[in-house]
Design an enzyme around this catalytic site. Sequence first.
Site, PDB file in Angstrom:
ATOM      1  CG  HIS A  55      -2.126  -1.159   1.181  1.00 40.87           C
ATOM      2  ND1 HIS A  55      -1.929  -2.315   0.633  1.00 40.87           N
ATOM      3  CD2 HIS A  55      -2.962  -0.078  -0.642  1.00 40.87           C
ATOM      4  CE1 HIS A  55      -3.008  -2.676  -0.015  1.00 40.87           C
ATOM      5  NE2 HIS A  55      -3.300  -2.096  -0.258  1.00 40.87           N
ATOM      6  CD  GLU A  89      -9.339  -7.918  -3.345  1.00 40.05           C
ATOM      7  OE1 GLU A  89      -8.670  -7.104  -3.028  1.00 40.05           O
ATOM      8  OE2 GLU A  89     -10.001  -8.312  -2.808  1.00 40.05           O
ATOM      9  CG  ASP A 114      -4.859  -8.854  -1.867  1.00 39.35           C
ATOM     10  OD1 ASP A 114      -4.131  -9.163  -1.834  1.00 39.35           O
ATOM     11  OD2 ASP A 114      -5.636  -7.916  -1.919  1.00 39.35           O
ATOM     12  CB  CYS A 118      -9.589  -1.661  -9.145  1.00 41.18           C
ATOM     13  SG  CYS A 118     -10.379  -2.968  -8.039  1.00 41.18           S
TER      14      CYS A 118
HETATM   15  C1  PEP Z   1      -6.374  -5.147  -4.805  1.00 43.70           C
HETATM   16  O1  PEP Z   1      -6.040  -6.471  -4.800  1.00 43.70           O
HETATM   17  O2  PEP Z   1      -5.767  -5.713  -6.313  1.00 43.70           O
HETATM   18  C2  PEP Z   1      -7.062  -4.546  -5.263  1.00 43.70           C
HETATM   19  C3  PEP Z   1      -7.013  -3.660  -6.198  1.00 43.70           C
HETATM   20  O3  PEP Z   1      -6.948  -3.713  -3.693  1.00 43.70           O
HETATM   21  P1  PEP Z   1      -6.113  -3.822  -2.464  1.00 43.70           P
HETATM   22  O4  PEP Z   1      -4.603  -3.070  -3.524  1.00 43.70           O
HETATM   23  O5  PEP Z   1      -6.385  -2.483  -1.706  1.00 43.70           O
HETATM   24  O6  PEP Z   1      -5.401  -5.024  -1.999  1.00 43.70           O
HETATM   25 MG    MG Z   2      -6.581  -6.227  -2.830  1.00 48.12          MG
END
Ligand code: PEP
Ligand code: MG
Length: 585
Positions: free
Chosen positions: A191, A436, A460, A509
């Site tokens: 993140h 995911e 993920d 996303c």
């Molecule tokens: C993902 O896992 O691709 C996603 C968009 O969620 P995050 O990165 O917040 O886990």
């Molecule tokens: Mg995710």
Amino acid sequence: MQLKGVAAAPGLVMGPCYVLEEVNHPDFTRHSISESFVDEEKGKVHIALNIASEQLTAIRDRAEAAGLEEQAAVMDAHLMMLGDPILTEGFMSMIASEKLPGVGAVQKGIAAQADIFEALEDAYFRERAQDIRDIGRRLVNILLGIQEADLSALPKQLILIARDITPSMMASVDTKNLLGIVAEIGGKTSHTAILANNMSIPAVLGCHDIVNVARAQGVDALIAIDGSTGTVHLGLTDEQAATLKTESERRQAVKASLSVLKDQATMTKDGVHVQLAANVMGPGDVEKVLAVGGEGVGLYRTEFLFMDRDKAPDEEEQYHAYKTMVEGLGGKPVIIRTMDIGGDKSVDYLNIEKEENPFLGYRALRICLERDDLFLTQLRAILRAAVHGQALVMFPMVCSLDELRAAKAKVEQAKEQLKLRGEKYDESIKVGIMIEIPSAAVIADVLIKEADFFSIGSNDLTQYTLAVDRMNERISYLYNSFHPAMLRLIKSVIDPARQAGGQKFAGMCGEMAGDPRATIVLLGLGLQEFSVGPAGLLRIRKIINSVDFSFAQAVAAKALTLGTATEIESYLAEILPEDLRAYLV
Ligand code: PEP
Ligand code: MG
């Protein structure tokens, strides 16, 4: 000299480096001094108080000059607390009567004061406990000769280097002066990387030994980082610095040339439209989305509203945040993802036990389905905000149809509660899920019957499909979203959504959606919505608008026949039209 890490957020920047030291203060509250040292220890504390006051005043003045009023006000409050005689006389009397060394007296006095604040009913005063601890940390640093780092008001433009730069550090850092970041921990989809991308701050993560190497360069040494290739350049000669400067200017010019696409539709040359939306963290990102002509928000990561605080935001606070976002987008769709806490996003007040495998553990929807207090509150806020524009709700980490049904039942329950309260809400809000987890991808045909849309969370999905922890730099070479298994899974998610027809759709996303190397293959696989960090949005539009859908389909068909990630990446690099290659960095 060069060090290699993970290319976590694009951009080439050069500037002085600033190594953030990790500070673990030893406990001095059990040490004792003899009577003859009492005056000397008192003197040290006096000096430390004066230095702290000077530091805080300087930070306050800088913040004020930069128009950062909130930060200036916090510093004022710290100054006031620092001048409180109850606190300072407490230190002195502990030195005299308990024979504590100065630093031990500060530690004990601060802890006692913080405990008093923490025990108070009023949330405002409870939060002050954190401030008083901050002041204590500053004083102890001064007494021990440790240089204090204040990320919210950096002294000048610099490249920040640390063993770990956490998501919450990123959320509070002084972005005006932060040129780039380098850390030893973290991967492409940690993140911290995602935040850096959203904030358009070049980042190299997972860079082994950078702290020691940078420290050896000396304070303020000039370094350059290339977040597009994951390279850190140290010990630059004048010639190297000049070359890097020219390259950085060239990239800036390419980026600037994209601004003409801001008001254009996202459409292939042969007329196929795809939705190009943005990933956001909070209402503060609305401007950024509009500035690049985002066609909506494809992922609102609401968990950031829950982080860096003492308790969860209540319904009103959430409603206002979501409403601001939805209104700001002026009727364009906003996909609000329910909170995705866990993994590398921790929230202390939820008291989640430390787990061996947090990414496989108690996370996201798994928490929400057990915690009506959190989930129903959030759903009510989203349902109410949806009245002010177009909002869709999305659940993260769905692994089965049972979970989807359970989560949808909660949406209905939240609607019932609002109806009873006589509130306005969106009765027909669209409900979608992130894909995911591989199990969800495999049963996408089943899930699409009961979900309005999919958004593929490639970050993920890659880690779970390949069994490669997205945070672990030791194995980051294995983390690759171009693995053939990923392409096949992505296809198996998109196909049933397209076949379902109507208003159902499959988007993505995860970071792969914003990777220009992946755009043509994803387009050819039939992806209907791309949601990407605002800073990288226009280059994706550029690529989509420059190719035919039929070409992309042929590329996808061929890519699906290839057996390794390397073959797929080489093939995609080969077929990328010459004039689009400049947009890869
Ligand atoms: C993902 O896992 O691709 C996603 C968009 O969620 P995050 O990165 O917040 O886990
Ligand atoms: Mg995710």
